[in-house]
Design a protein around this motif. Structure first.
Motif, PDB file in Angstrom:
ATOM      1  N   ARG A 103       0.831  -1.213   0.000  1.00 48.16           N
ATOM      2  CA  ARG A 103       0.000   0.000   0.000  1.00 48.16           C
ATOM      3  C   ARG A 103       0.861   1.257   0.000  1.00 48.16           C
ATOM      4  O   ARG A 103       0.477   2.273  -0.570  1.00 48.16           O
ATOM      5  CB  ARG A 103      -0.944  -0.013   1.192  1.00 48.16           C
ATOM      6  CG  ARG A 103      -2.026  -1.090   1.042  1.00 48.16           C
ATOM      7  CD  ARG A 103      -2.938  -1.148   2.201  1.00 48.16           C
ATOM      8  NE  ARG A 103      -3.806   0.019   2.150  1.00 48.16           N
ATOM      9  CZ  ARG A 103      -4.618   0.359   3.130  1.00 48.16           C
ATOM     10  NH1 ARG A 103      -4.680  -0.364   4.225  1.00 48.16           N
ATOM     11  NH2 ARG A 103      -5.381   1.415   3.031  1.00 48.16           N
ATOM     12  N   ARG A 104       2.025   1.206   0.660  1.00 45.23           N
ATOM     13  CA  ARG A 104       2.930   2.366   0.619  1.00 45.23           C
ATOM     14  C   ARG A 104       3.518   2.530  -0.781  1.00 45.23           C
ATOM     15  O   ARG A 104       3.696   3.640  -1.263  1.00 45.23           O
ATOM     16  CB  ARG A 104       4.050   2.208   1.647  1.00 45.23           C
ATOM     17  CG  ARG A 104       3.652   2.609   3.050  1.00 45.23           C
ATOM     18  CD  ARG A 104       4.846   2.707   3.981  1.00 45.23           C
ATOM     19  NE  ARG A 104       5.548   1.457   4.137  1.00 45.23           N
ATOM     20  CZ  ARG A 104       5.248   0.506   5.034  1.00 45.23           C
ATOM     21  NH1 ARG A 104       4.234   0.685   5.844  1.00 45.23           N
ATOM     22  NH2 ARG A 104       5.944  -0.599   5.107  1.00 45.23           N
ATOM     23  N   GLU A 105       3.833   1.402  -1.430  1.00 45.37           N
ATOM     24  CA  GLU A 105       4.381   1.455  -2.785  1.00 45.37           C
ATOM     25  C   GLU A 105       3.354   1.978  -3.781  1.00 45.37           C
ATOM     26  O   GLU A 105       3.697   2.685  -4.719  1.00 45.37           O
ATOM     27  CB  GLU A 105       4.843   0.062  -3.221  1.00 45.37           C
ATOM     28  CG  GLU A 105       6.059  -0.437  -2.489  1.00 45.37           C
ATOM     29  CD  GLU A 105       6.355  -1.900  -2.816  1.00 45.37           C
ATOM     30  OE1 GLU A 105       5.766  -2.445  -3.772  1.00 45.37           O
ATOM     31  OE2 GLU A 105       7.188  -2.491  -2.111  1.00 45.37           O
ATOM     32  N   ASN A 106       2.094   1.582  -3.594  1.00 47.83           N
ATOM     33  CA  ASN A 106       1.027   2.015  -4.499  1.00 47.83           C
ATOM     34  C   ASN A 106      -0.161   2.492  -3.665  1.00 47.83           C
ATOM     35  O   ASN A 106      -0.973   1.695  -3.216  1.00 47.83           O
ATOM     36  CB  ASN A 106       0.600   0.853  -5.411  1.00 47.83           C
ATOM     37  CG  ASN A 106      -0.384   1.290  -6.456  1.00 47.83           C
ATOM     38  OD1 ASN A 106      -0.884   2.406  -6.440  1.00 47.83           O
ATOM     39  ND2 ASN A 106      -0.670   0.401  -7.392  1.00 47.83           N
ATOM     40  N   PRO A 107      -0.280   3.798  -3.445  1.00 44.47           N
ATOM     41  CA  PRO A 107      -1.343   4.319  -2.569  1.00 44.47           C
ATOM     42  C   PRO A 107      -2.755   4.091  -3.104  1.00 44.47           C
ATOM     43  O   PRO A 107      -3.717   4.264  -2.368  1.00 44.47           O
ATOM     44  CB  PRO A 107      -1.054   5.810  -2.475  1.00 44.47           C
ATOM     45  CG  PRO A 107       0.168   6.082  -3.249  1.00 44.47           C
ATOM     46  CD  PRO A 107       0.601   4.835  -3.920  1.00 44.47           C
ATOM     47  N   LEU A 108      -2.909   3.687  -4.352  1.00 44.40           N
ATOM     48  CA  LEU A 108      -4.246   3.437  -4.892  1.00 44.40           C
ATOM     49  C   LEU A 108      -4.835   2.123  -4.385  1.00 44.40           C
ATOM     50  O   LEU A 108      -6.035   1.900  -4.499  1.00 44.40           O
ATOM     51  CB  LEU A 108      -4.194   3.396  -6.424  1.00 44.40           C
ATOM     52  CG  LEU A 108      -3.791   4.700  -7.111  1.00 44.40           C
ATOM     53  CD1 LEU A 108      -3.689   4.496  -8.603  1.00 44.40           C
ATOM     54  CD2 LEU A 108      -4.780   5.800  -6.790  1.00 44.40           C
TER      55      LEU A 108
END
Length: 197
Positions: A103-108
């Motif tokens: 989730r940190r790598e891809n906030p979507l």
């Protein structure tokens, strides 16, 4: 009640003014008033009724909105429970912190999206591992095949090999050279001389 208040009450009854003994006036019951009791009429009463109706409508609307939210939350909890039951790895990934990393790598991504991204990574790693194993096994088979061919080429035709009649005129027409036995005896003698026997 003094004279002044009595006169005002008769002209423009105040909402909430006392009704005759033991009787209360309820909005909406104006047609059902007992004889001799006059319904409160006037701009203040109408404002009060409109205000109460608006407040009641707001309360009903707020109650329905809350009920809808509670129903939605209940459905979501049921869906989450069904998802957790069918995907036992979810809690493991959540507790390990892998979902938070994704989730940190891809906030979507939300938690479910992060779960499926983690499962996709696992699948890709498994496929890469299987491809690597298949490639190494294919390489081993190819090397073994080449070794077998080289070994067969170094042995040549052994003593049990059938003679190749098409490539040798002596064997193609042995009758011209004294027969099959004479041709083979001559070849055996030639090999013995070449071998030093």
């Amino acid at each position: 009640m003094n004279e002044h208040e009595r006169v005002n009450a008769e002209k423009d009854p105040v909402p909430g003014a006392a009704a005759p003994e033991g009787q209360d006036i309820v909005a909406g019951d104006v047609a059902d008033l007992p004889p001799g009791l006059q319904a409160p009429i006037g701009p203040r009463w109408e404002r009060l009724v409109r205000g109460l109706e608006a407040k009641t409508a707001r309360l009903v609307e707020d109650g329905l909105a809350r009920l809808g939210q509670e129903l939605e939350q209940s459905r979501r909890r049921e869906a989450e429970a069904a998802f957790l039951a069918s995907h036992p790895e979810f809690d493991e990934l959540r507790q390990s912190g892998r979902l938070d990393e994704l989730r940190r790598e891809n906030p979507l991504l939300d938690e479910v999206g992060a779960y499926f991204a983690a499962m996709l990574e696992r699948e890709r790693a498994d496929v890469a591992k299987r491809l690597e194993e298949a490639a190494s096994q294919a390489e081993k088979r190819a090397v073994e095949g080449l070794r077998a061919r080289r070994f067969a080429a170094t042995l040549g035709q052994g003593p049990g090999a059938a003679p190749d009649r098409a490539g040798d005129p002596e064997l193609a027409e042995p009758g011209r050279f004294g027969g099959v036995n004479a041709v083979l005896a001559k070849r055996l003698a030639t090999r013995r001389v070449a071998a030093g026997n």
